[in-house]
Scaffold this motif. Structure first.
Motif, PDB file in Angstrom:
ATOM      1  N   ALA A 186      -9.741   7.266  -2.003  1.00 35.37           N
ATOM      2  CA  ALA A 186     -10.275   7.277  -0.642  1.00 35.37           C
ATOM      3  C   ALA A 186     -11.490   6.375  -0.456  1.00 35.37           C
ATOM      4  O   ALA A 186     -11.765   5.916   0.638  1.00 35.37           O
ATOM      5  CB  ALA A 186     -10.634   8.711  -0.253  1.00 35.37           C
ATOM      6  N   ILE A 209     -12.913   6.149   8.810  1.00 34.86           N
ATOM      7  CA  ILE A 209     -12.225   5.768   7.587  1.00 34.86           C
ATOM      8  C   ILE A 209     -13.265   5.236   6.616  1.00 34.86           C
ATOM      9  O   ILE A 209     -13.738   4.111   6.768  1.00 34.86           O
ATOM     10  CB  ILE A 209     -11.199   4.639   7.871  1.00 34.86           C
ATOM     11  N   THR A 255      -7.493   0.070   3.532  1.00 37.70           N
ATOM     12  CA  THR A 255      -8.220   1.344   3.449  1.00 37.70           C
ATOM     13  C   THR A 255      -7.809   2.261   4.594  1.00 37.70           C
ATOM     14  O   THR A 255      -7.504   3.432   4.394  1.00 37.70           O
ATOM     15  CB  THR A 255      -9.739   1.088   3.459  1.00 37.70           C
ATOM     16  N   HIS A 313      -5.672   5.796   4.196  1.00 35.84           N
ATOM     17  CA  HIS A 313      -6.232   7.068   4.679  1.00 35.84           C
ATOM     18  C   HIS A 313      -5.255   7.758   5.632  1.00 35.84           C
ATOM     19  O   HIS A 313      -5.051   8.975   5.557  1.00 35.84           O
ATOM     20  CB  HIS A 313      -7.567   6.842   5.399  1.00 35.84           C
TER      21      HIS A 313
END
Lengths: 271, 394
Positions: free
Chosen positions: B70, B266, B50, B54
């Motif tokens: 996202a 994030i 992840t 990002h």
């Protein structure tokens, strides 16, 4: 701890930590040795531990153990051994992989393993064959189907899950194997985290000393989580528990129990 | 998409999973069609997917529009939802669960695959690490025009990626290694005492063309400073993977590094939230490798709340807690929380870490004195908390 670098996939190294702490909390000094593949294993240990691992690692471990006859001798005559999953299979007569190739085990147990068609993955409950140990709980994750010789009792009689995946003549299904000196099981968790009575049995055998009871509040909650209760829950979703307990290990001269005013209070679970 | 909006409204989360499922159910070829004509990067591995996706999406946005899942919905339906949402985006950065990477790669024909690391995670779901790596390797070999940006420090990744046609090796300065101390190729014990790990069978660390070191990325005689707002050496490693992948698609490393410097959180990770009397920082760690990186980020002066669940998405087996070095915790106070609070509490007891066990994390938070708190949660626990804390439900 034999080959933690090779048979370390399923966190069975926790068993070493648990034995060492439970001994220490009773004032018994211990030393945990990590015997990796590049080391010559000592034959003088009181307890040997073998964990689970992947197929290639298992074959490597079996070859490695076979190179040290003094270790094999110690395991069958002086020490206590706990072997889990791949570690258990290695101590048997032989094991076959998915392609049908058969590898020799160490031959310490009359225990033979072949590859099953499906992986056994999930919670296991069994009734331990060692008097006083009671119910065993653990998580299995293996593809082996194992048969024990007529004179070799399993470590437990399975009431939930798969275990060895075979039944004896009367239809009872076993998990693992148990001799006076060697305890083998398919249970991870690690097995001694969920089953302190089995840990204390091993310590008693290895030290010849009684092991006075230890009271760990989280341990009681873990047992409540995984053992059947009056309100049985569905497979894979053990009962949860909203009680709180507080552990201040520094206040109890090594022995842990619930000493805080928080212990026993119940907190309503948020939606 | 109406379905995504509906899902958000009924509180089912970000909406992409439900949206994606609907799309797939209507049209099995959706992923292939939605992907065609775009330059696609897939980001996969056990930890850092992840975050890296990002960072990479931010770097790519400096040259053009980017579709990106996202929210971290990293199954095929998450990829469909992201691509459907931004139909005109020239680039797509898609985080993919490592078990689905082969299936998604076959459908979207990516230009680049980023392979971060492969270690133990959810053994009950994912089978053994080596089998996962073998399946990945087969998928990489099938795509001769694709470039694999791969972590040279992770033996399992090297074993999986080395047979691919085009590989760009990146040295991220990897920390946790105990899953890969045996050689993934031959099963022998691996010599990791040297900086360049190697095995007698010939598998060895390849020479990296990108290296993360001392707050910068080093490549072909150049040094580009990487100033991240995200903490930790492993995030520098993630950033360098992102910069190397962006370079494959023509983004200058300086330009990429500048874009990364803007990012503060994030998908809720590292985010600081005011909740009642507490200032809470949310961190996610879901396996021993992730925890090894996270322990170094914890502020000793703060209280620590650890939240552990064991649902399907977390893995049902909590054994992994015993390979986390909780002995190294130095936090001012420790609360063991989550649906498996007892398993965690027991592990902490054996680590000699004083703690309080309270299943409900927000109830645990209430028991702590006012001030700053670090919360480390595993996957489903993290998402539950984000929903509850984000909406201010106590």
């Amino acid at each position: 701890m034999l080959l933690p670098d090779v048979l370390g996939t399923y966190s069975d190294a926790g068993n070493a930590l648990i034995l060492a702490q439970r001994a220490r909390w009773r004032g018994v000094r211990t030393r945990v040795l990590d015997i990796t593949a590049t080391t010559v294993p000592p034959a003088s240990c009181d307890i040997y531990l073998l964990g689970g691992g992947e197929d290639g690692a298992q074959v490597f471990a079996a070859d490695w153990l076979a190179r040290y006859p003094a270790l094999r001798h110690a395991m069958s005559t002086t020490a206590v051994t706990l072997a889990v999953c791949a570690g258990l299979q290695i101590l048997g007569q032989s094991m076959s992989d998915r392609t049908g190739h058969t590898y020799s085990g160490l031959g310490l147990l009359d225990f033979t393993t072949i590859a099953g068609r499906r992986r056994a993955v999930g919670e296991v409950l069994s009734t331990c064959t060692i008097p006083g140990v009671g119910q065993l709980t653990g998580f299995e994750n293996h593809q082996g189907i194992s048969t024990t010789g007529d004179d070799l009792p399993p470590l437990g009689w399975v009431t939930r899950g798969v275990g060895n995946g075979t039944a004896d003549r009367s239809g009872h299904r076993g998990d693992g194997a148990c001799t006076g000196r060697i305890i083998g099981t398919y249970l991870h968790g690690p097995v001694l985290a969920r089953n302190p009575a089995l840990a204390d049995h091993i310590l008693k055998q290895a030290t010849g000393q009684p092991m006075p009871p230890l009271d760990l509040p989280d341990q009681r909650a873990v047992r409540r989580t995984y053992l059947p209760t009056r309100h049985p829950t569905s497979r894979g979703t053990p009962a949860t528990d909203a009680r709180i307990s507080s552990v201040d290990v520094s206040q109890h001269r090594g022995v842990v129990d619930s000493g805080s005013d928080l212990a026993g209070k119940t907190i309503r679970r948020a939606p | 998409m109406a379905t995504a909006r509906l899902s958000q409204r009924v509180g089912a989360g970000g909406g992409s999973i439900i949206g994606g499922r609907v799309t797939l159910a209507l049209d099995p070829g959706a992923l292939r069609r939605l992907a065609s004509g775009r330059e696609i990067v897939l980001v996969s591995g056990t930890n850092g997917k992840t975050t890296t996706s990002h960072l990479l999406a931010a770097a790519m946005r400096s040259t053009g529009s980017v579709a990106h899942n996202a929210s971290g919905s990293n199954m095929p339906d998450g990829a469909v939802a992201a691509l459907a949402q931004d139909r005109d985006a020239r680039f797509a950065v898609i985080e993919v669960d490592e078990l689905y990477l082969a299936v998604v790669a076959d459908a979207v024909d990516p230009a680049v695959i980023v392979l971060l690391n492969l270690s133990r995670d959810q053994l009950d779901r994912g089978a053994e690490v080596r089998s996962v790596a073998a399946a990945l390797s087969a998928a990489l070999i099938r795509r001769p025009r694709m470039t694999v940006v791969a972590n040279a420090d992770d033996p399992m990744v090297v074993w999986a990626a080395a047979p691919a046609h085009r590989v760009t090796w990146v040295s991220v300065g990897s920390g946790w290694s105990s899953d890969t101390m045996t050689c993934p190729r031959c099963g022998r014990s691996l010599d990791t005492t040297v900086k360049r790990w190697q095995c007698g069978c010939g598998l060895a660390r390849p020479t990296a063309s990108w290296t993360a070191r001392d707050g910068a990325v080093h490549t072909t005689g150049r040094r580009v400073a990487v100033r991240l707002r995200l903490p930790g050496a492993f995030n520098l490693g993630n950033a360098v993977m992102a910069i190397a992948a962006a370079a494959e698609l023509g983004v200058d490393p300086h330009q990429a590094a500048a874009a990364l410097a803007e990012i503060e959180q994030i998908a809720g990770r590292y985010k600081i939230i005011r909740h009642g009397r507490h200032e809470v920082r949310l961190l996610l760690a879901k396996n021993p490798a992730g925890w090894a990186e996270t322990i170094g980020l914890l502020d000793e002066a703060k209280a620590l709340l650890v939240v552990v669940n064991a649902r399907d998405a977390d893995g049902r087996d909590t054994s992994w807690l015993w390979d986390v070095g909780f002995e190294d915790l130095r936090s001012a106070a420790v609360m063991a929380c989550g649906e498996r609070a007892a398993d965690l509490g027991l592990r902490l007891s054996y680590a000699d870490i004083p703690h309080t066990t309270v299943e409900d994390p927000l109830a645990a938070l209430d028991l702590l004195p006012p001030g700053k708190v670090d919360i480390v949660a595993n996957y489903t626990a993290f998402h539950q908390l984000r929903r509850r804390i984000g909406r201010g439900i106590g």
